[in-house]
Design a protein around this motif. Structure first.
Motif, short mmCIF file in Angstrom:
data_model
loop_
_atom_site.label_atom_id
_atom_site.label_comp_id
_atom_site.label_asym_id
_atom_site.label_seq_id
_atom_site.Cartn_x
_atom_site.Cartn_y
_atom_site.Cartn_z
N LEU A 1 0.81 -1.21 0.00
CA LEU A 1 0.00 0.00 0.00
C LEU A 1 0.84 1.27 0.00
CD1 LEU A 1 -2.73 -1.06 2.59
CD2 LEU A 1 -3.04 -0.80 0.13
N VAL A 2 2.16 1.12 0.16
CA VAL A 2 3.05 2.27 0.31
C VAL A 2 3.79 2.54 -0.99
CG1 VAL A 2 5.12 3.14 1.47
CG2 VAL A 2 3.35 1.98 2.79
N THR A 3 3.84 3.81 -1.37
CA THR A 3 4.69 4.27 -2.46
C THR A 3 5.71 5.24 -1.88
OG1 THR A 3 2.87 4.09 -4.05
CG2 THR A 3 4.77 5.40 -4.71
N LEU A 4 6.99 4.90 -2.00
CA LEU A 4 8.06 5.76 -1.50
C LEU A 4 8.44 6.79 -2.56
CD1 LEU A 4 10.53 3.37 0.37
CD2 LEU A 4 9.07 5.12 1.37
N HIS A 5 8.65 8.02 -2.10
CA HIS A 5 9.05 9.11 -3.00
C HIS A 5 10.30 9.77 -2.43
CE1 HIS A 5 5.10 9.07 -5.11
NE2 HIS A 5 4.64 8.75 -3.91
N PRO A 6 11.49 9.30 -2.83
CA PRO A 6 12.70 10.01 -2.37
C PRO A 6 12.70 11.43 -2.89
CG PRO A 6 13.22 7.85 -3.32
CD PRO A 6 11.79 8.14 -3.67
N SER A 7 13.27 12.31 -2.11
CA SER A 7 13.31 13.72 -2.51
C SER A 7 14.35 13.93 -3.60
CB SER A 7 13.67 14.57 -1.29
OG SER A 7 15.06 14.45 -1.00
N PRO A 8 14.33 15.09 -4.23
CA PRO A 8 15.44 15.43 -5.13
C PRO A 8 16.77 15.41 -4.37
CG PRO A 8 13.60 16.96 -5.40
CD PRO A 8 13.29 16.12 -4.20
N PRO A 9 17.88 15.25 -5.07
CA PRO A 9 19.18 15.20 -4.40
C PRO A 9 19.42 16.43 -3.53
CG PRO A 9 19.40 14.54 -6.70
CD PRO A 9 17.99 15.07 -6.53
N GLY A 10 20.06 16.19 -2.39
CA GLY A 10 20.47 17.29 -1.52
C GLY A 10 19.47 17.67 -0.46
N PHE A 11 18.31 17.01 -0.42
CA PHE A 11 17.30 17.34 0.57
C PHE A 11 17.30 16.32 1.70
CE2 PHE A 11 15.88 19.96 -2.83
CZ PHE A 11 15.17 20.98 -2.25
N GLY A 12 17.10 16.81 2.92
CA GLY A 12 17.04 15.93 4.08
C GLY A 12 15.70 16.03 4.77
N HIS A 13 15.72 16.24 6.07
CA HIS A 13 14.49 16.21 6.86
C HIS A 13 13.53 17.32 6.48
CE1 HIS A 13 12.04 14.85 10.16
NE2 HIS A 13 12.04 16.04 10.72
N ALA A 14 14.04 18.44 6.01
CA ALA A 14 13.19 19.59 5.68
C ALA A 14 12.72 19.55 4.24
CB ALA A 14 13.93 20.89 5.95
N VAL A 15 12.54 18.36 3.70
CA VAL A 15 12.22 18.20 2.28
C VAL A 15 10.96 18.95 1.88
CG1 VAL A 15 11.08 16.00 2.81
CG2 VAL A 15 11.73 16.50 0.47
N ALA A 16 9.96 19.04 2.77
CA ALA A 16 8.69 19.67 2.41
C ALA A 16 8.68 21.17 2.65
CB ALA A 16 7.55 19.03 3.19
N HIS A 17 9.78 21.73 3.15
CA HIS A 17 9.81 23.16 3.43
C HIS A 17 10.17 23.99 2.20
CE1 HIS A 17 9.95 21.63 7.53
NE2 HIS A 17 9.74 22.84 7.98
N PHE A 18 10.89 23.41 1.25
CA PHE A 18 11.46 24.17 0.15
C PHE A 18 11.14 23.49 -1.17
CE2 PHE A 18 14.35 24.31 3.87
CZ PHE A 18 14.21 25.65 4.21
N GLN A 19 11.24 24.27 -2.25
CA GLN A 19 11.04 23.72 -3.58
C GLN A 19 12.31 22.96 -4.02
OE1 GLN A 19 8.20 23.68 -4.38
NE2 GLN A 19 7.15 25.59 -3.89
#
Length: 271
Positions: free
Chosen positions: A229-247
């Motif tokens: 049921l899970v789809t993993l979405h790794p962030s673009p390169p260079g993003f860590g815990h604050a992935v949802a804070h920035f474009q």
């Protein structure tokens, strides 16, 4: 109010006003917007620990056609720490969700510490989930441990903050005890998108003034990926815990919430 739009209930104005729902686990403070004209898809956003000011407060305007509420973990925002466990707070939040969203098709979006409450919700109207940077053990989260100890040093008389950090994370100024939340991995029973930072958590570097890496450990990603049921979405390169804070990470999360709300909207249509 116009006949076309129906009644509208706002639970936020400039992201500073809250409605407080008293539950068996103490109060929860919500901001957002509810519509009363017809069945609409709904979004509950559960914020994390020590969030940046107004983080996630833009969601009601991002999805104006949906019911959208954001809630802080007690102890954050304007809601005092209630001294209750994560499990108790999940029960309390579940009560509030039942009151506010009733049987409306619901998407639960949770960020960081918010996942510790949100993943345990069992409201039957939850149809989709979006999880950003979930973590399931605390003793290896060195960036947060450093931050938390700084908070304790800056606010030595804040007993509520100290109790929160001990209860949820096992952190004191001179002690560290793991908090194990891996049982929540078994709670994913709806289609779920999980967004993780691409910078993996390693050993603490000599220079701690670096980007916070992802808090989702490699073995936790494997466990999540094993759930169909899970789809993993790794962030673009260079993003860590604050992935949802920035474009572009923020856009990725908004797209996933939008897709989940579209699926919820299908459940609002007459049969």
């Amino acid at each position: 109010m116009s006949p076309r739009t129906g009644a509208l209930v706002r639970i936020a104005c400039a992201a500073v006003e809250h409605v407080f729902v008293q539950t068996s686990a103490g109060p929860f403070g919500f901001i957002g917007r509810l519509h009363t004209d017809r069945r609409r898809p709904s979004l509950l956003a559960v914020n994390g620990s020590f969030p940046q000011k107004d983080y996630l407060h833009d969601l009601p305007d991002a999805f104006p056609g949906a019911n959208v509420l954001m809630v802080h973990v007690p102890g954050m925002g304007k809601t005092p720490w209630s001294g209750r466990s994560a499990a108790d707070l999940t029960i309390g939040l579940q009560e509030a969700v039942s009151l506010l969203f009733r049987d409306l098709p619901l998407v639960v979006f949770s960020a960081s510490t918010g996942n510790l409450l949100a993943l345990g919700l069992t409201n039957p109207n939850i149809c989709r989930r979006v999880c950003v940077e979930p973590f399931f053990q605390t003793e290896r989260l060195w960036p947060f441990i450093d931050y938390a100890r700084g908070e304790l040093e800056r606010h030595p008389k804040d007993a509520g903050k100290a109790q929160f950090l001990w209860d949820f994370f096992g952190i004191t100024p001179d002690r560290l005890e793991n908090r194990d939340y891996r049982h929540l991995l078994d709670c994913v029973t709806q289609p779920t998108d999980v967004v993780c930072g691409s910078v993996l958590l390693g050993e603490p570097p000599d220079d701690r003034e670096v980007i916070w890496p992802s808090f989702t450990l490699a073995e936790e990603r494997e466990a999540l990926a094993a759930n169909p049921l899970v789809t993993l979405h790794p962030s673009p390169p260079g993003f860590g815990h604050a992935v949802a804070h920035f474009q572009p990470g923020k856009n990725l999360v908004n797209r996933l919430n939008h897709g989940a709300l579209r699926a919820a909207a299908e459940l609002c249509l007459p049969v």
